[in-house]
Motif scaffolding. Structure first.
Motif, short mmCIF file in Angstrom:
data_model
loop_
_atom_site.label_atom_id
_atom_site.label_comp_id
_atom_site.label_asym_id
_atom_site.label_seq_id
_atom_site.Cartn_x
_atom_site.Cartn_y
_atom_site.Cartn_z
N GLY A 13 -15.57 -35.51 -17.91
CA GLY A 13 -15.30 -34.53 -16.87
C GLY A 13 -13.81 -34.30 -16.66
O GLY A 13 -13.36 -33.16 -16.51
N VAL A 17 -11.59 -30.77 -17.18
CA VAL A 17 -10.68 -30.18 -16.20
C VAL A 17 -9.28 -30.05 -16.78
O VAL A 17 -8.60 -29.02 -16.60
N ALA A 74 -17.53 -30.35 -12.92
CA ALA A 74 -16.37 -30.03 -13.76
C ALA A 74 -16.73 -29.05 -14.87
O ALA A 74 -16.03 -28.05 -15.10
#
Length: 251
Positions: A13, A17, A74
């Motif tokens: 995740g 990002v 995310a």
């Protein structure tokens, strides 16, 4: 083992990002491979953890499901459009389980944990019932230039393409199925709260057994108000559930 899966999901995740904010920092091939692997590793990790309850506590499950919810959030923000529906469902399910297990970790018993899950599911049911079109558009992949050109060449004469009409009908059925599935999970959660509080006599310091039924009744009323027709019958579900379980709990 749970820490390996948890940090693996968190790592994926965070990289998603990071790649979204700084796309030049990570090789595209590596990032795509990582995302593709965790499309399967994340749900499999949660499913595998469910098979070994004797080795894991409520806190372990809370961490794992929270990591899964953070991962789905995310990739929902940064990921590919064609996976949007799966990411939405994964986020909602993982977040609901995380609330349930964090409630257990905080010291509440199963009645309180199920009650918290019923409340979260009730919010989801109400949101889908009140805003079905907006939720349906959120599930659909964003239309690309090719899709726009195809729609422009296959109009129906009223400014709406045949593909758009078919997509709208399919999305409406998808939202309806999603709504009923979520309501069914809420029914199971309310039954679990009543069973734990009444049948198992685990109700000391827990929410009143009638509260999950009230939440279920409120959700059914919202669905009936917005969809009408057959949906009006859903208000009978909490009433039947209360009669069956309360009768079963009588000494």
């Amino acid at each position: 083992m749970v820490w390996y899966f948890t940090w693996s999901i968190v790592f994926a995740g965070l990289l998603s990002v990071l790649a979204y904010l700084r796309p030049g920092w990570l090789p595209g091939v590596y990032l795509r491979a990582l995302v593709d692997v965790h499309r399967y590793l994340t749900p499999l990790s949660v499913a595998a953890a469910a098979l070994v309850p004797s080795f894991l506590g409520a806190g372990d499950y809370a961490l794992l499901t929270t990591a899964a919810a953070a991962y789905y959030l995310a990739v929902l923000v940064t990921g590919r459009d064609q996976d949007r529906a799966m990411n939405v469902w994964g986020l909602r399910l993982a977040a609901t389980l995380a609330v349930l297990f964090w409630t257990l970790t905080a010291g509440s018993g199963w009645p309180g944990a199920f009650f918290a899950a019923v409340a979260v599911l009730g919010l989801q049911v109400a949101g889908m019932a009140i805003f079905p079109e907006r939720y349906g558009r959120f599930l659909q992949p964003a239309a690309g230039p090719a899709a726009d050109r195809g729609a422009a060449g296959s109009g129906t004469g009223d400014g709406t393409s045949a593909g758009d009409s078919a997509d709208s009908a399919g999305t409406a059925w998808l939202v309806a199925a999603d709504l009923m599935t979520t309501f069914g999970l809420q029914v199971l959660g309310a039954a679990g709260a009543l069973a734990a509080g009444l049948v198992l006599n685990d109700g000391e310091g827990q929410p009143d057994p009638v509260l999950p039924l009230l939440l279920l009744l409120a959700a059914a009323a919202v669905v009936g108000w917005r969809r009408q027709g057959w949906a009006d019958l859903l208000v009978a579900v909490p009433l039947v559930l209360s009669v069956v379980l309360l009768d079963d709990a009588e000494p």
